[in-house]
Design an enzyme around this catalytic site. Structure first.
Site, PDB file in Angstrom:
ATOM      1  N   HIS A   1       5.426   6.038  -2.264  1.00  9.84           N
ATOM      2  CA  HIS A   1       6.193   4.801  -2.450  1.00  9.84           C
ATOM      3  C   HIS A   1       5.426   3.635  -1.838  1.00  9.84           C
ATOM      4  CE1 HIS A   1       7.140   5.731   1.742  1.00  9.84           C
ATOM      5  NE2 HIS A   1       7.435   4.451   1.880  1.00  9.84           N
TER       6      HIS A   1
ATOM      7  N   HIS B   1       0.828  -1.212   0.000  1.00 13.27           N
ATOM      8  CA  HIS B   1       0.000   0.000   0.000  1.00 13.27           C
ATOM      9  C   HIS B   1       0.857   1.255   0.000  1.00 13.27           C
ATOM     10  CE1 HIS B   1       1.081  -0.540   4.239  1.00 13.27           C
ATOM     11  NE2 HIS B   1       0.973   0.782   4.337  1.00 13.27           N
TER      12      HIS B   1
END
Length: 181
Positions: free
Chosen positions: A124, A39
């Site tokens: 990221h 995630h």
């Protein structure tokens, strides 16, 4: 009390397959993040009560944002290849900007409830957490720098709960906030 965070998940199976492939190819002594746990953390909220979580959900449901596409690409490392702690996948500039804007909206609606980000949002997805000292992984990463993992459409974000266990964190959904088409 529960440990919570706001996140965007990856649901495109082709992307997940390519990430799995990279996790298998990068040969280091580290724990790959389970595919279902991949995630972007938009904001970490920490330990909150049930009562506060309801207020957070109400606030998150006021976020106005349209769905958008991101291209997941490139592999990087925090803090640096000589002392890697986290290996991550990045995103194209445009997609990254959209994610940053969404993170800012989340931050804004949660601010009145007393939350503020513990660090600036950098788009990221963590794919490895490295506990031991593994030495310099510059060479391993250079081969993966430009890998393109594919396009993910972002249609929602979630408030998630994290339970830390000896085998790693277990995440569960508290609420899914759908973005406008």
């Amino acid at each position: 009390m529960m440990r919570t965070f706001v996140a965007i998940e990856i649901s495109n199976n082709d992307i997940l397959d390519s990430i799995k492939k990279i996790q298998n190819e990068i040969d280091i002594e580290a724990k790959p993040v389970n595919l279902e746990n991949l995630h972007f953390t938009l904001q970490f909220l920490g330990e909150i009560t049930d009562e506060i979580s309801k207020k957070v959900i109400d606030a998150l449901n006021t976020v106005e944002f349209s769905s958008f596409k991101i291209n997941l690409k490139g592999v990087g490392v925090f803090p640096k290849p000589k002392f890697p702690r986290v290996i991550w996948i990045g995103v194209d500039e445009n997609g990254g900007n959209m994610l940053i804007q969404l993170a800012k909206k989340v931050e804004k609606v949660l601010e009145p409830l007393g939350f503020s980000p513990d660090k600036p949002f950098k788009p990221h997805i963590t794919i490895f957490r490295i506990k031991k000292k593994v030495g310099d992984i510059t060479k391993e990463l250079d081969e993966q720098k430009m890998v393109d993992f594919g396009i993910q459409e972002i249609t929602s974000f979630k408030l998630k709960k994290s339970e830390l266990t000896s085998t790693g964190p277990i995440y569960s959904d508290l609420e899914e906030i759908k973005l406008r088409k």
